[in-house]
Write an enzyme that holds these catalytic residues in place. Structure first.
Site, PDB file in Angstrom:
ATOM      1  N   THR A  30     -16.104  -2.601  -9.310  1.00 11.49           N
ATOM      2  CA  THR A  30     -17.219  -1.933  -8.708  1.00 11.49           C
ATOM      3  C   THR A  30     -18.557  -2.035  -9.684  1.00 11.49           C
ATOM      4  N   ASP A  31     -19.618  -1.786  -9.067  1.00 10.37           N
ATOM      5  CA  ASP A  31     -20.742  -1.741  -9.887  1.00 10.37           C
ATOM      6  C   ASP A  31     -21.002  -0.539 -10.645  1.00 10.37           C
ATOM      7  N   GLU A  32     -20.132   0.422 -10.246  1.00 10.66           N
ATOM      8  CA  GLU A  32     -20.095   1.871 -10.938  1.00 10.66           C
ATOM      9  C   GLU A  32     -19.780   1.425 -12.532  1.00 10.66           C
ATOM     10  N   LYS A  43     -16.911   9.702   2.024  1.00 13.91           N
ATOM     11  CA  LYS A  43     -17.740   9.072   1.628  1.00 13.91           C
ATOM     12  C   LYS A  43     -19.113   9.295   2.338  1.00 13.91           C
ATOM     13  N   TYR A 102     -13.781   8.170 -12.289  1.00 11.85           N
ATOM     14  CA  TYR A 102     -13.449   7.076 -11.291  1.00 11.85           C
ATOM     15  C   TYR A 102     -14.043   5.715 -12.003  1.00 11.85           C
ATOM     16  N   SER A 103     -15.225   5.779 -12.275  1.00 13.80           N
ATOM     17  CA  SER A 103     -15.797   4.700 -12.828  1.00 13.80           C
ATOM     18  C   SER A 103     -15.103   4.167 -14.280  1.00 13.80           C
ATOM     19  N   GLY A 142     -22.666  15.120 -13.623  1.00 12.11           N
ATOM     20  CA  GLY A 142     -22.862  13.685 -13.955  1.00 12.11           C
ATOM     21  C   GLY A 142     -23.119  12.729 -13.080  1.00 12.11           C
ATOM     22  N   LYS A 180     -11.971   2.422 -13.440  1.00  8.89           N
ATOM     23  CA  LYS A 180     -12.003   1.040 -12.904  1.00  8.89           C
ATOM     24  C   LYS A 180     -12.506   0.025 -14.018  1.00  8.89           C
ATOM     25  N   GLU A 186      -7.411   4.514  -6.483  1.00 12.80           N
ATOM     26  CA  GLU A 186      -8.190   5.938  -5.999  1.00 12.80           C
ATOM     27  C   GLU A 186      -9.838   5.478  -6.242  1.00 12.80           C
ATOM     28  N   ASP A 195       0.869  -1.243  -0.105  1.00 11.46           N
ATOM     29  CA  ASP A 195      -0.067  -0.179  -0.005  1.00 11.46           C
ATOM     30  C   ASP A 195       0.965   1.275  -0.110  1.00 11.46           C
ATOM     31  N   TYR A 217     -26.532  16.158  -2.253  1.00 10.06           N
ATOM     32  CA  TYR A 217     -26.424  16.481  -3.408  1.00 10.06           C
ATOM     33  C   TYR A 217     -27.527  16.677  -4.299  1.00 10.06           C
ATOM     34  N   ASN A 229     -20.242   0.236  -0.326  1.00  7.30           N
ATOM     35  CA  ASN A 229     -19.970  -0.271   1.144  1.00  7.30           C
ATOM     36  C   ASN A 229     -20.090   0.576   2.186  1.00  7.30           C
ATOM     37  N   ILE A 255       1.477   0.107  -6.524  1.00  9.27           N
ATOM     38  CA  ILE A 255       1.449  -0.879  -7.712  1.00  9.27           C
ATOM     39  C   ILE A 255       1.897  -0.327  -8.964  1.00  9.27           C
TER      40      ILE A 255
HETATM   41  P1  NAD Z   1      -9.884   3.348   0.006  1.00 10.56           P
HETATM   42  O1  NAD Z   1      -9.676   4.550  -0.760  1.00 10.56           O
HETATM   43  O2  NAD Z   1     -10.321   3.332   1.417  1.00 10.56           O
HETATM   44  O3  NAD Z   1      -8.500   2.488  -0.092  1.00 10.56           O
HETATM   45  C1  NAD Z   1      -7.747   2.357  -0.902  1.00 10.56           C
HETATM   46  C2  NAD Z   1      -6.441   2.048  -0.695  1.00 10.56           C
HETATM   47  O4  NAD Z   1      -5.366   1.953  -1.745  1.00 10.56           O
HETATM   48  C3  NAD Z   1      -5.543   2.904   0.239  1.00 10.56           C
HETATM   49  O5  NAD Z   1      -5.005   2.329   1.362  1.00 10.56           O
HETATM   50  C4  NAD Z   1      -4.703   3.512  -0.388  1.00 10.56           C
HETATM   51  O6  NAD Z   1      -3.388   3.870   0.275  1.00 10.56           O
HETATM   52  C5  NAD Z   1      -4.307   2.571  -1.490  1.00 10.56           C
HETATM   53  N1  NAD Z   1      -3.495   2.960  -2.728  1.00 10.56           N
HETATM   54  C6  NAD Z   1      -4.173   4.009  -3.381  1.00 10.56           C
HETATM   55  N2  NAD Z   1      -3.213   4.262  -4.701  1.00 10.56           N
HETATM   56  C7  NAD Z   1      -2.167   3.017  -4.478  1.00 10.56           C
HETATM   57  C8  NAD Z   1      -1.071   2.766  -5.036  1.00 10.56           C
HETATM   58  N3  NAD Z   1      -0.841   3.219  -6.368  1.00 10.56           N
HETATM   59  N4  NAD Z   1      -0.375   1.698  -5.061  1.00 10.56           N
HETATM   60  C9  NAD Z   1      -0.735   0.866  -3.642  1.00 10.56           C
HETATM   61  N5  NAD Z   1      -1.697   1.357  -2.856  1.00 10.56           N
HETATM   62  C10 NAD Z   1      -2.363   2.560  -3.375  1.00 10.56           C
HETATM   63  O7  NAD Z   1     -10.914   2.219  -0.823  1.00 10.56           O
HETATM   64  P2  NAD Z   1     -11.914   1.343  -0.503  1.00 10.56           P
HETATM   65  O8  NAD Z   1     -13.011   1.724  -0.354  1.00 10.56           O
HETATM   66  O9  NAD Z   1     -11.274   0.295   0.523  1.00 10.56           O
HETATM   67  O10 NAD Z   1     -12.083   0.520  -1.904  1.00 10.56           O
HETATM   68  C11 NAD Z   1     -11.222  -0.691  -1.974  1.00 10.56           C
HETATM   69  C12 NAD Z   1     -11.258  -1.327  -3.388  1.00 10.56           C
HETATM   70  O11 NAD Z   1     -12.816  -1.561  -3.499  1.00 10.56           O
HETATM   71  C13 NAD Z   1     -11.203  -0.213  -4.823  1.00 10.56           C
HETATM   72  O12 NAD Z   1     -10.599  -1.022  -5.739  1.00 10.56           O
HETATM   73  C14 NAD Z   1     -12.520   0.319  -4.956  1.00 10.56           C
HETATM   74  O13 NAD Z   1     -12.628   0.577  -6.346  1.00 10.56           O
HETATM   75  C15 NAD Z   1     -13.269  -0.905  -4.602  1.00 10.56           C
HETATM   76  N6  NAD Z   1     -14.741  -0.734  -4.349  1.00 10.56           N
HETATM   77  C16 NAD Z   1     -15.043   0.124  -3.294  1.00 10.56           C
HETATM   78  C17 NAD Z   1     -16.304   0.368  -2.897  1.00 10.56           C
HETATM   79  C18 NAD Z   1     -16.794   1.240  -1.851  1.00 10.56           C
HETATM   80  O14 NAD Z   1     -18.130   1.397  -1.424  1.00 10.56           O
HETATM   81  N7  NAD Z   1     -15.816   1.798  -1.209  1.00 10.56           N
HETATM   82  C19 NAD Z   1     -17.290  -0.507  -3.475  1.00 10.56           C
HETATM   83  C20 NAD Z   1     -16.995  -1.473  -4.658  1.00 10.56           C
HETATM   84  C21 NAD Z   1     -15.676  -1.498  -5.181  1.00 10.56           C
HETATM   85  P1  TYD Z   2     -20.171   8.311  -2.160  1.00  9.84           P
HETATM   86  O1  TYD Z   2     -20.116   7.923  -0.908  1.00  9.84           O
HETATM   87  O2  TYD Z   2     -19.076   9.186  -2.639  1.00  9.84           O
HETATM   88  O3  TYD Z   2     -20.119   7.040  -3.186  1.00  9.84           O
HETATM   89  P2  TYD Z   2     -20.472   6.993  -4.900  1.00  9.84           P
HETATM   90  O4  TYD Z   2     -20.358   8.388  -5.433  1.00  9.84           O
HETATM   91  O5  TYD Z   2     -19.267   6.191  -5.310  1.00  9.84           O
HETATM   92  O6  TYD Z   2     -21.601   6.051  -4.770  1.00  9.84           O
HETATM   93  O7  TYD Z   2     -21.772   8.912  -2.554  1.00  9.84           O
HETATM   94  C1  TYD Z   2     -22.717   8.201  -2.249  1.00  9.84           C
HETATM   95  C2  TYD Z   2     -24.024   8.942  -3.000  1.00  9.84           C
HETATM   96  O8  TYD Z   2     -24.158  10.040  -1.876  1.00  9.84           O
HETATM   97  C3  TYD Z   2     -23.838   9.650  -4.197  1.00  9.84           C
HETATM   98  O9  TYD Z   2     -25.242   9.465  -4.776  1.00  9.84           O
HETATM   99  C4  TYD Z   2     -23.313  10.903  -3.848  1.00  9.84           C
HETATM  100  C5  TYD Z   2     -23.995  11.260  -2.560  1.00  9.84           C
HETATM  101  N1  TYD Z   2     -23.380  12.416  -1.688  1.00  9.84           N
HETATM  102  C6  TYD Z   2     -23.898  13.464  -1.041  1.00  9.84           C
HETATM  103  O10 TYD Z   2     -25.301  13.475  -1.352  1.00  9.84           O
HETATM  104  N2  TYD Z   2     -23.339  14.037  -0.290  1.00  9.84           N
HETATM  105  C7  TYD Z   2     -21.996  14.086  -0.039  1.00  9.84           C
HETATM  106  O11 TYD Z   2     -21.514  14.976   0.768  1.00  9.84           O
HETATM  107  C8  TYD Z   2     -21.412  12.914  -0.458  1.00  9.84           C
HETATM  108  C9  TYD Z   2     -20.054  12.721  -0.167  1.00  9.84           C
HETATM  109  C10 TYD Z   2     -22.080  11.881  -1.295  1.00  9.84           C
END
Ligand code: NAD
Ligand code: TYD
Length: 341
Positions: free
Chosen positions: A126-128, A190, A151-152, A276, A155, A85, A34, A208, A181, A61
């Site tokens: 991700t589903d995104e 988030k 982002y999406s 968007g 991915k 990211e 990491d 939003y 999650n 990575i």
């Molecule tokens: P997060 O942002 O909390 O963690 C990401 C981690 O990756 C961090 O520890 C960061 O330091 C590390 N990282 C970033 N760039 C790096 C690099 N270049 N090399 C090595 N490490 C690096 O994210 P998360 O919410 O834990 O998500 C983890 C994975 O799950 C991601 O791939 C994300 O796309 C996917 N995902 C997340 C969700 C969600 O709801 N959070 C849902 C579906 C899929």
């Molecule tokens: P987020 O947690 O950023 O996840 P994702 O965009 O990957 O789904 O956002 C979840 C939903 O909440 C999304 O529709 C955007 C909305 N949102 C707000 O309305 N206010 C906020 O401050 C944030 C961070 C998100």
């Protein structure tokens, strides 16, 4: 013994995966690679420190030489790529690092895995990648990829590269695509942790647009149990959607948090919409349910209450984060929203 490279294991989902799996599998030796971006935090892994099956390596990575040397040294059987990211709003502010980490970084992991040979490569996606749904319908594994945010898109690009490595070189890959999650240790940018902490700190809750966007929520532990199951039993080359059938409108999540914390809805502030902004995500998880016999274990009401309690009880963890300069900068850019009446 299995040698396992887990990337991004200091983030929200990856750290939960490592902490859980080390307790279950004493035949796994894990290297957590990491780069510790703003989202990576070794405090998330305190309970795994000192475990003789766990090694932490700080690095990216995208660092080819480092990745090669790790493969030489540890001879990995499995690669599980959580590193990314991960925040849509940040990707709107600047997309470059999303491309570098999520696309180029994944490509480097794939190239190195091909060169050294591995048993399984699991890409945490991700589903995104499927884009946005209208009021009806669900994402299935055959829904065409149509990402909308930087982002999406990054991915989705990574997913396509993973599939190309399977088809072209026979690399044994698996892809999981999970919905939103929530749970302990989620970075407070988030929706759910941001709203909890803003409520606790008496700050406004920026919703939003009209607040009617829908996300499909899953507790982080259920996501990781599915990842483990896909790694164990998933069919090589396939994609598995993961979701817990819990669609919620954003405004309803925000109101639920306020209710659980006994605070007034006056804290809600409708702000300018995310550019968007995807309207609705909803997962059809029948494939993983029927083929692998997975199902979510956690009830939403209980798990969201547990999550809120965790943030209330772990002020030390989040106070340090919200006091950091980078978050202040981000706050100025993003959370100083224009109010919409
Ligand atoms: P997060 O942002 O909390 O963690 C990401 C981690 O990756 C961090 O520890 C960061 O330091 C590390 N990282 C970033 N760039 C790096 C690099 N270049 N090399 C090595 N490490 C690096 O994210 P998360 O919410 O834990 O998500 C983890 C994975 O799950 C991601 O791939 C994300 O796309 C996917 N995902 C997340 C969700 C969600 O709801 N959070 C849902 C579906 C899929
Ligand atoms: P987020 O947690 O950023 O996840 P994702 O965009 O990957 O789904 O956002 C979840 C939903 O909440 C999304 O529709 C955007 C909305 N949102 C707000 O309305 N206010 C906020 O401050 C944030 C961070 C998100």
């Amino acid at each position: 013994m299995k040698n396992v490279l887990v990337t991004g294991g200091a983030g929200f989902i990856g750290s939960n995966f490592i902490n859980t799996i080390l307790k279950k599998r004493d035949d796994w030796k894990i290297v957590n690679l990491d780069s510790l971006t703003y989202a990576g935090n070794l405090e998330n892994l305190k309970e795994s420190e000192g475990n003789s099956n766990y090694n932490f390596v700080k690095g990216s990575i995208t660092d080819k030489e480092l990745i090669t040397s790790l493969f030489e040294k540890f001879k990995f059987d499995y690669v599980i790529n959580f590193a990314a990211e991960s925040h849509v709003d940040r990707s709107i502010l600047g997309s470059e690092v999303f491309f570098t980490t999520n696309v180029i970084g994944t490509n480097i992991l794939l190239e190195t895995s091909k060169r050294f040979g591995i048993e399984k490569f699991l890409q945490v996606s991700t589903d995104e990648v499927y884009g946005s749904l209208g009021p009806e319908g669900y994402f299935t594994e055959t829904t065409p990829i149509a990402p909308n945010s930087p982002y999406s898109s990054s991915k989705a690009s990574a997913d396509l590269m993973v599939q190309a490595f399977h088809h072209t070189y026979g690399l044994p890959t698996l892809i999981t695509r999970c919905s939103n999650n929530y749970g302990p240790y989620q970075f407070p940018e988030k929706l759910i942790p941001l709203m909890i902490l803003n409520t606790v700190n008496g700050k406004k809750l920026p919703v939003y647009g009209d607040g009617l966007n829908v996300r499909d929520w899953i507790y982080v532990v259920d996501h990781n149990l599915a990842v483990e199951m896909v790694l164990d039993k998933g069919k090589i080359g396939e994609v598995y959607n993961i979701g817990a059938e819990r669609e919620m409108k954003n405004i309803d999540i925000v109101k639920l948090i306020l209710e659980k914390l006994n605070k007034s809805e006056d804290l809600i502030e409708y702000v300018k919409d995310r550019p968007g902004h995807d309207r609705r995500y909803a997962i059809d998880a029948s494939k993983i349910k029927t083929e692998l016999n997975w199902k979510p274990k956690f009830d939403f009401e209980e798990a969201i209450s547990k999550t809120i309690d965790w943030y209330l009880e772990n002020k030390n963890w989040w106070e340090r984060i919200i006091n950091k300069e980078y978050l202040k900068y981000y706050d100025e850019q993003y959370n100083s929203h224009e109010q919409v009446v």
